[in-house]
Design a protein around this motif. Structure first.
Motif, PDB file in Angstrom:
ATOM      1  N   MET A  83      24.223  10.148  50.520  1.00 12.05           N
ATOM      2  CA  MET A  83      24.186   9.657  51.902  1.00 12.05           C
ATOM      3  C   MET A  83      25.367   8.751  52.202  1.00 12.05           C
ATOM      4  O   MET A  83      25.963   8.828  53.283  1.00 12.05           O
ATOM      5  N   SER A  84      25.737   7.902  51.259  1.00 11.22           N
ATOM      6  CA  SER A  84      26.867   6.994  51.511  1.00 11.22           C
ATOM      7  C   SER A  84      28.197   7.747  51.503  1.00 11.22           C
ATOM      8  O   SER A  84      29.122   7.379  52.230  1.00 11.22           O
ATOM      9  N   MET A  85      28.296   8.812  50.717  1.00  8.51           N
ATOM     10  CA  MET A  85      29.548   9.575  50.642  1.00  8.51           C
ATOM     11  C   MET A  85      29.723  10.542  51.811  1.00  8.51           C
ATOM     12  O   MET A  85      30.835  10.962  52.097  1.00  8.51           O
ATOM     13  N   GLN A  86      28.650  10.879  52.506  1.00  9.51           N
ATOM     14  CA  GLN A  86      28.755  11.798  53.636  1.00  9.51           C
ATOM     15  C   GLN A  86      29.599  11.226  54.767  1.00  9.51           C
ATOM     16  O   GLN A  86      30.141  11.979  55.571  1.00  9.51           O
ATOM     17  N   ASP A  87      29.712   9.924  54.830  1.00  7.75           N
ATOM     18  CA  ASP A  87      30.489   9.280  55.890  1.00  7.75           C
ATOM     19  C   ASP A  87      31.995   9.289  55.605  1.00  7.75           C
ATOM     20  O   ASP A  87      32.783   8.897  56.470  1.00  7.75           O
ATOM     21  N   ARG A  97      28.687  16.646  52.517  1.00  8.78           N
ATOM     22  CA  ARG A  97      27.910  17.096  53.675  1.00  8.78           C
ATOM     23  C   ARG A  97      27.482  18.551  53.564  1.00  8.78           C
ATOM     24  O   ARG A  97      26.534  18.970  54.205  1.00  8.78           O
ATOM     25  N   THR A  98      28.173  19.338  52.746  1.00 12.52           N
ATOM     26  CA  THR A  98      27.910  20.786  52.757  1.00 12.52           C
ATOM     27  C   THR A  98      27.397  21.355  51.441  1.00 12.52           C
ATOM     28  O   THR A  98      26.823  22.443  51.451  1.00 12.52           O
ATOM     29  N   GLU A  99      27.582  20.702  50.322  1.00  8.93           N
ATOM     30  CA  GLU A  99      27.185  21.266  49.030  1.00  8.93           C
ATOM     31  C   GLU A  99      25.667  21.429  48.983  1.00  8.93           C
ATOM     32  O   GLU A  99      24.917  20.503  49.274  1.00  8.93           O
ATOM     33  N   ARG A 100      25.203  22.613  48.639  1.00  8.28           N
ATOM     34  CA  ARG A 100      23.783  22.985  48.718  1.00  8.28           C
ATOM     35  C   ARG A 100      22.880  22.093  47.861  1.00  8.28           C
ATOM     36  O   ARG A 100      21.825  21.643  48.323  1.00  8.28           O
ATOM     37  N   LEU A 109      14.325  13.793  49.818  1.00  3.67           N
ATOM     38  CA  LEU A 109      14.146  12.406  50.241  1.00  3.67           C
ATOM     39  C   LEU A 109      13.541  12.355  51.641  1.00  3.67           C
ATOM     40  O   LEU A 109      12.624  11.576  51.896  1.00  3.67           O
ATOM     41  N   ARG A 110      14.026  13.184  52.526  1.00  6.92           N
ATOM     42  CA  ARG A 110      13.492  13.191  53.893  1.00  6.92           C
ATOM     43  C   ARG A 110      12.015  13.590  53.908  1.00  6.92           C
ATOM     44  O   ARG A 110      11.238  13.047  54.698  1.00  6.92           O
TER      45      ARG A 110
END
Length: 121
Positions: A83-87, A97-100, A109-110
């Motif tokens: 989550m922190s690296m997606q930014d 953001r895209t790696e499956r 988590l969601r």
């Protein structure tokens, strides 16, 4: 076999009870493998997002407990990193953001958070 020997042997009920307690302790330990610092960090962030009240603190503490039932701390930590690296900008951010596999962990988590919301809020 005499009565003295039979009385020293644990009964089936005692053996079963001991086994159940051991299994419950193992499950509890697994659900509580999150360090205190990680739990506090989650609760503080949750409270900042939902209001700084005693009731909110209880709900947020419940929430991290439910998440811990669903995810090991190692998985939780990995998802937090994702989550922190997606930014991040550029190729690195796109990868996160895209790696499956990373998206699957984020989805887990969601789902855990959705269960926590239902049970705690």
């Amino acid at each position: 076999m005499n009565n003295k020997t039979a009385s020293r042997r644990p009964s089936l009920a005692t053996t079963t009870a001991t086994l159940l307690l051991t299994l419950l302790a193992a499950a509890s330990a697994q659900a509580n493998d999150y360090p205190t610092e990680a739990r506090v960090d989650y609760v503080l962030g949750c409270m900042a997002a939902n209001g700084n009240s005693y009731l909110t603190m209880q709900k947020c503490a419940c929430s991290i407990d439910v998440i811990a039932e669903h995810l090991t701390y190692e998985t939780y930590e990995q998802v937090d990193t994702v989550m922190s690296m997606q930014d991040q900008r550029g190729e690195l951010g796109v990868l996160f953001r895209t790696e499956r596999g990373m998206q699957d962990q984020l989805h887990r988590l969601r789902q855990a958070q959705a269960d926590a919301n239902l049970r705690c809020f």
